[in-house]
Design an enzyme around this catalytic site. Structure first.
Site, PDB file in Angstrom:
ATOM      1  N   SER A 243       0.839  -1.192   0.000  1.00  0.00           N
ATOM      2  CA  SER A 243       0.000   0.000   0.000  1.00  0.00           C
ATOM      3  C   SER A 243       0.872   1.239   0.000  1.00  0.00           C
ATOM      4  O   SER A 243       2.093   1.158   0.146  1.00  0.00           O
ATOM      5  CB  SER A 243      -0.893   0.019   1.238  1.00  0.00           C
ATOM      6  OG  SER A 243      -0.121   0.349   2.380  1.00  0.00           O
ATOM      7  N   LYS A 244       0.255   2.365  -0.160  1.00  0.00           N
ATOM      8  CA  LYS A 244       0.997   3.629  -0.200  1.00  0.00           C
ATOM      9  C   LYS A 244       1.869   3.785   1.034  1.00  0.00           C
ATOM     10  O   LYS A 244       2.874   4.477   1.013  1.00  0.00           O
ATOM     11  CB  LYS A 244       0.038   4.822  -0.266  1.00  0.00           C
ATOM     12  CG  LYS A 244      -0.640   5.005  -1.583  1.00  0.00           C
ATOM     13  CD  LYS A 244      -2.156   5.084  -1.425  1.00  0.00           C
ATOM     14  CE  LYS A 244      -2.754   3.700  -1.443  1.00  0.00           C
ATOM     15  NZ  LYS A 244      -4.083   3.517  -1.035  1.00  0.00           N
ATOM     16  N   ARG A 245       1.452   3.138   2.101  1.00  0.00           N
ATOM     17  CA  ARG A 245       2.200   3.283   3.338  1.00  0.00           C
ATOM     18  C   ARG A 245       3.565   2.611   3.300  1.00  0.00           C
ATOM     19  O   ARG A 245       4.500   3.063   3.927  1.00  0.00           O
ATOM     20  CB  ARG A 245       1.391   2.718   4.514  1.00  0.00           C
ATOM     21  CG  ARG A 245       0.402   3.691   5.084  1.00  0.00           C
ATOM     22  CD  ARG A 245      -0.273   3.116   6.316  1.00  0.00           C
ATOM     23  NE  ARG A 245      -1.017   1.908   5.976  1.00  0.00           N
ATOM     24  CZ  ARG A 245      -2.265   1.906   5.521  1.00  0.00           C
ATOM     25  NH1 ARG A 245      -2.907   3.025   5.401  1.00  0.00           N
ATOM     26  NH2 ARG A 245      -2.880   0.788   5.225  1.00  0.00           N
ATOM     27  N   ASN A 246       3.671   1.481   2.581  1.00  0.00           N
ATOM     28  CA  ASN A 246       4.951   0.772   2.630  1.00  0.00           C
ATOM     29  C   ASN A 246       5.747   0.742   1.320  1.00  0.00           C
ATOM     30  O   ASN A 246       6.813   0.149   1.263  1.00  0.00           O
ATOM     31  CB  ASN A 246       4.755  -0.659   3.153  1.00  0.00           C
ATOM     32  CG  ASN A 246       3.678  -1.407   2.388  1.00  0.00           C
ATOM     33  OD1 ASN A 246       3.416  -1.116   1.228  1.00  0.00           O
ATOM     34  ND2 ASN A 246       3.052  -2.360   3.039  1.00  0.00           N
TER      35      ASN A 246
END
Length: 467
Positions: A243-246
């Site tokens: 996801s955009k987070r990782n």
RNA sequence: GUCCCGUUCGUCUAGAGGCCUAGGACACCGGGUUUUCAUCCCGGCAACAGGGGUUCGACUCCCCUACGGGAUGCCA
């Protein structure tokens, strides 16, 4: 002899346009595409935009454009679920007539309370079917629910995982039509797969538990069975779903960094699938060798270093012309015209391996097109302690009549031997003058690349910079 | 919580009971080539989650545990 009529394989990629095209999505689309192509089948795209709140045309266009530009073009015009409402309503009516659906007037609050109670009692939160036998009529606050069989089991035969069994008691009566009359994901999905004559559903494993629900809808509608393949998820380095987070997730980000489409596809295909010791695959290879049944069951971490390496492999397979053509936009971004150099081909060819990506290569080409703004401080410190030496070298090179690699190399070599200096002591100061760093192709070649005048100028520039 | 899916080097993977002293690739480390860097070549490091079975024999089959992921929405 009569040819046996096999059903034509039809696969589909069904994204919902709530974000830009995700590389996990590219992988799903790729596997669908390859599976269809290797079976002489069709690959379709369906935009699942029934969530009006979150779906946008902008995302839809992004997804469609990116898919086709990376080569995953559908065999038919993509369809939008938002434009097919009447088809779903008709299907819902059919289920009502068959007696497999009922109206339910439970409010959101009722349901929340019910789930809370179930959770507290240590049970699985699920709709308890309280309206099932009430014989409710349709109204503004009723939803249509599927009457799921209360016993028995559904067996999903997955191409990748084999048999997966689900007890019907684990499934609740899902909503087919919302209280505003709009159809939900499960209904639309099932109806469209049937309408589009899809034979094989290849999607992420996050859909495994949706499968038995959808099979129940198929059964209620009398649709034929489908083939399923649930792909392992693409994970970030934290082992969580990508996801955009990782990680960088959108396809465009990778393209902007200068990764080749073919390398991106190669990397994605190798995530969960392999064939012997081979690592480099192009689309043709995939269509020939890919086997959905060989796909790994466990999730795979997306590793950028693998992409880097595969990209370098694909880059080296490019012809010089094709390489230049694709590099050009990256130089343009740095305000450089690729042809604004006397020895373009020689320059580009000798700098091809300077980095793994186009953007990196473009960056390393800057000193060859533009004046040097700064010098590598460490390099200066290490190799340019003696200004006089550089002055001597400048004079020496100025006297070279025929500016070619051999002559230049000979002159430098003689100087180095006569002065009893080490090779780097002579060469590095020149290299730093020309490129600002100690990196460059062979020195003779580099000097030729710049030409006599510019080479001497740059040495003067460094001398000026030092004083 | 419940259901479902999964678990081989740091990472991607090979491995369908004896071919396994667990193979390859990336990354990393070391060496060579390159008058520099990159490329290239050679070498090294490094894994079967744990425990029970089944079997003459288990990375491979079965069970349990642990861990990870997914689902559990009038989202898709």
């Amino acid at each position: 002899m009569e040819k046996i009529l096999m059903k034509q394989i039809v696969t589909r990629f069904a994204p919902s346009p709530t974000g830009t095209l995700h590389i996990g999505g590219v992988r799903t689309a790729l596997f669908n595409y390859v599976y269809a192509k290797q079976n002489q089948g069709k690959f379709l795209i369906r935009i699942e935009d029934t969530d009006i709140e979150r779906s946008t045309k902008e995302f839809e266009n992004n997804i469609l454009n990116n898919l086709s530009s990376i080569g995953l073009t559908p065999d038919e015009k993509p369809i939008n679920q938002s434009e097919r409402n009447d088809i779903y309503i008709k299907a819902a009516e059919k289920i009502i007539e068959s007696g497999n659906a009922y109206w339910c007037d439970c409010s959101q609050e009722d349901l929340e309370e019910m789930r809370k109670a179930q959770t507290e009692a240590g049970k699985k939160p699920m709709y308890d079917g309280r309206s099932r036998n009430l014989g409710l009529k349709r109204s503004e606050k009723t939803v249509l629910r599927l009457a799921t069989p209360e016993s028995g089991e559904i067996i999903v035969n997955d191409l990748i995982r084999g048999e997966i069994k689900f007890n019907n008691t684990e499934l609740d009566d899902l909503i087919l039509l919302r209280s505003d009359g709009s159809p939900t994901y499960h209904l639309c999905n099932v109806v469209d797969d049937y309408e589009q004559k899809v034979t094989t559903v290849i999607r992420g494993e996050d859909h495994i538990s949706n499968t038995p629900r959808q099979i129940h809808i198929q059964n209620a509608l009398g649709y034929p069975e489908l083939e399923y393949a649930h792909l392992p998820l693409v994970l970030g380095t934290d082992k969580k779903r990508l996801s955009k987070r990782n990680a960088a997730t959108s396809l465009e980000e990778y393209r902007d960094q200068g990764y080749l489409d073919s390398a991106i596809l190669n990397t994605l295909a190798r995530l969960g699938w392999s064939q012997g010791d081979k690592d480099v695959f192009y689309m043709d290879d995939l269509i020939k060798d890919f086997d959905i049944r060989d796909v790994q069951k466990a999730g795979a971490i997306f590793d950028i270093t693998k992409l880097d390496w595969l990209n370098s492999q694909h880059l080296s397979d490019l012809s010089l012309d094709s390489f230049k053509e694709q590099l050009e936009p990256f130089l343009q971004k740095l305000d450089i015209d690729i042809n604004d150099h006397e020895h373009v081909d020689l320059l580009i060819d000798s700098m091809r391996t300077s980095d793994n990506t186009f953007s990196g290569i473009a960056r390393s080409l800057v000193p060859y097109y533009k004046d040097i703004k700064e010098y590598d401080a460490k390099a200066l410190e290490k190799f340019v302690a003696d200004k006089n030496l550089l002055e001597e070298l400048k004079d020496l090179l100025s006297e070279v009549e025929d500016w070619n690699q051999d002559n230049i190399n000979d002159v430098l070599k003689d100087f180095q031997i006569k002065k009893e200096l080490s090779v780097p002591a002579v060469n590095q100061p020149i290299r730093i003058s020309l490129t600002g760093s100690t990196k460059s192709p062979g020195l003779g070649l580099t000097l030729c690349l710049f030409g006599k005048e510019k080479s001497i100028d740059r040495i003067s520039n460094l001398l000026n910079f030092l004083s």
